[in-house]
Design an enzyme around this catalytic site. Structure first.
Site, PDB file in Angstrom:
ATOM      1  N   CYS A   1       0.102   2.937  -5.034  1.00 33.34           N
ATOM      2  CA  CYS A   1      -0.529   4.128  -5.571  1.00 33.34           C
ATOM      3  C   CYS A   1       0.280   5.371  -5.241  1.00 33.34           C
ATOM      4  O   CYS A   1       1.060   5.400  -4.303  1.00 33.34           O
ATOM      5  CB  CYS A   1      -1.937   4.280  -5.016  1.00 33.34           C
ATOM      6  SG  CYS A   1      -3.061   3.024  -5.607  1.00 33.34           S
TER       7      CYS A   1
ATOM      8  N   HIS B   1       0.857  -1.176   0.000  1.00 40.36           N
ATOM      9  CA  HIS B   1       0.000   0.000   0.000  1.00 40.36           C
ATOM     10  C   HIS B   1       0.896   1.229   0.000  1.00 40.36           C
ATOM     11  O   HIS B   1       2.064   1.159   0.402  1.00 40.36           O
ATOM     12  CB  HIS B   1      -0.883   0.032   1.244  1.00 40.36           C
ATOM     13  CG  HIS B   1      -2.051  -0.907   1.196  1.00 40.36           C
ATOM     14  ND1 HIS B   1      -2.989  -0.886   0.190  1.00 40.36           N
ATOM     15  CD2 HIS B   1      -2.444  -1.890   2.051  1.00 40.36           C
ATOM     16  CE1 HIS B   1      -3.906  -1.817   0.420  1.00 40.36           C
ATOM     17  NE2 HIS B   1      -3.600  -2.446   1.535  1.00 40.36           N
TER      18      HIS B   1
END
Length: 505
Positions: free
Chosen positions: A380, A337
């Site tokens: 991301c 993440h």
């Protein structure tokens, strides 16, 4: 409880800059009267107004959470532990309109020079006193609304003005109009709390060319949990493809003649239970593909599972402590993440991109001097995945597509011979299919297998990865992804064709 909540509000106020307070004022301009908001100069005053209107309380802090998420202050949310004050948050109706979010995101994408140009365009439309030097773009938007030049259903003037200043950003406005008035409103989901408005992300403002920028705008990444992926036709490369030639006398190649190719470290973060984030279903597929491909390329592959922030850096320090004199290069793949500063360890703490790269600098590992240090990051580069919204899916498409929300504000070190291949451009999410792996890593593995035997250099391979990933989409056709390599390589990276057959078909 009330006293504790007031203490939380005080800490939020102390953490907000003056500009951030005015951002909140703008976002709340549909909820409070302009007369009341005109006197607000501090977070305390704004919170008091919201409490008076029953929009904020110790029983329901969802509006404040919504504001902080829109402004990407997720670190503040985590640090202040809002859980005790959000009992109704999972069913709370979002109060900040998608229109207001659009204007805010547009303002975040406009640089100072763009703002000067916008003021110039408005010089015959708004009174000169309204265009004073210190007026922000959000304040200009409010003035345009007063003059009936701008409204939720009247974006034509804004679109025309933005088109002449920032052509790529115009497509944001067109997309918004399509979503909200063309019968299709996109929703999104994250692992925290709920909201139903679309996440209209800010645009990358520092890309290599206008053409590249417009391509990136087309390849929007909205968020996870949407529909199934359409059939990918991007790997049908035939002999007529305009691929770069392997031999280029003007650009030297790094030597790839060592006794061993080098070490490839794969950091695979799956279980984020301790960090309060969802597990990264499908990441093991990426890990297995990377292991097979880099072993095929002649690397010694080391895999590390579920590393916290301290362990992630220690893994790379251990790599730097090795003797790489007989190696050609080094590779590090991070699957995790992400957040605004870098990637998360499974403990929820951030390791910045600069920290990752500096561990392998020549100052830390002299045997890697003048050798390529290749980083491939699946994470991301925007925080919209953490925004709380109601979910909208197509029938039968639940739980097929997810994202790994991050933005590296700090670029790669000035030292030479680095490659940082990111799965997405700044401010955008990247996608992971639970049963197939991530779009970026799977395309990377496929293209390494296909193009290394043809003698194609790594940057050209990554260009093909960009092309392949850009063609992927969900069934709505609206969710896209655009990878982005950054590098300080001084030569071409060309891996010798492996003598064995490719490990994957």
């Amino acid at each position: 409880m009330e006293m504790e909540f007031q203490q939380v509000l005080l800490r939020v106020q102390e953490s907000l800059s003056g500009d951030e307070v005015q951002d909140m004022v703008f976002l709340c301009s549909d909820l409070l009267s302009s007369k009341d908001l005109s006197t607000v100069t501090s977070g305390r005053q704004l919170f008091h107004l919201l409490e008076k209107r029953d929009l904020l309380s110790s029983e329901d802090s969802s509006l404040l959470l919504e504001l902080l998420r829109i402004m990407k202050r997720n670190n503040l949310i985590r640090n202040l532990h809002f859980d005790a004050f959000t009992q109704t948050n999972d069913t709370a109706t979002p109060r900040i309109s998608s229109y207001r979010q659009l204007l805010y995101e547009v303002s975040e994408s406009i640089c100072d020079q763009d703002l000067k140009n916008i003021k110039f365009l408005l010089i015959k439309t708004l009174p000169r006193r309204k265009l004073e030097k210190d007026m922000t773009l959000l304040q200009l938007f409010l003035e345009m609304e007063k003059e009936d030049l701008l409204a939720e259903d009247n974006l034509d003037a804004l679109q025309k003005m933005i088109a002449s200043i920032h052509p790529g950003l115009e497509k944001r406005i067109v997309q918004y109009k399509t979503e909200c008035f063309g019968g299709m409103v996109i929703a999104q989901e994250s692992h925290s709390s709920a909201s139903s408005t679309p996440d209209l992300l800010s645009l990358p403002t520092s890309v290599s060319s206008v053409g590249t920028m417009e391509d990136q705008v087309d390849r929007l990444s909205l968020t996870e949990g949407v529909s199934e992926i359409s059939e990918d036709q991007s790997h049908n490369l035939d002999s007529s493809s305009n691929l770069p030639l392997a031999e280029n006398p003007e650009i030297q190649q790094y030597e790839m003649k060592g006794d061993r190719r080098g070490v490839c470290v794969i950091i695979n973060n799956y279980d984020f239970t301790a960090g309060g984030m969802p597990k990264r279903e499908g990441t093991d597929i990426d890990k297995e593909s990377l292991e097979a491909v880099f072993q095929w390329l002649g690397f010694e592959v080391l895999s590390e599972q579920n590393c916290d922030s301290v362990r992630m850096l220690q893994v790379l320090r251990d790599l730097a402590a090795r003797d790489h004199r007989l190696a050609d290069c080094v590779v590090c793949c991070v699957l995790s993440h992400g957040c605004v500063d870098g990637v998360f360890g499974v403990d929820g703490k951030t390791v910045t991109f600069r920290e990752l790269l500096k561990t392998l600098s020549p100052l830390q590992c002299s045997s890697l001097y003048s050798k390529p240090k290749l980083f491939f990051i699946q994470a991301c580069r925007g925080t919209n995945n953490q925004r709380a919204v109601f979910r909208q899916t197509f029938p039968g498409d639940e739980d097929t597509l997810v994202s790994d929300a991050a933005v590296p504000r700090d670029s790669i070190p000035e030292a030479a011979d680095y490659l940082l291949a990111m799965s997405t451009v700044p401010h955008y999410v990247s996608y992971r299919e639970k049963d197939k792996g991530t779009w970026f890593m799977q395309s990377l593995c496929d293209n390494l297998q296909l193009l290394v035997p043809r003698g194609i250099d790594l940057l050209s391979i990554l260009t093909q990865v960009n092309a392949d990933v850009s063609k992927k989409t969900d069934r709505s056709g609206l969710r896209k992804q655009m990878p982005q390599p950054e590098f300080t390589l001084t030569k071409r990276v060309v891996f010798p064709p492996p003598k064995t057959r490719p490990p994957l078909q």
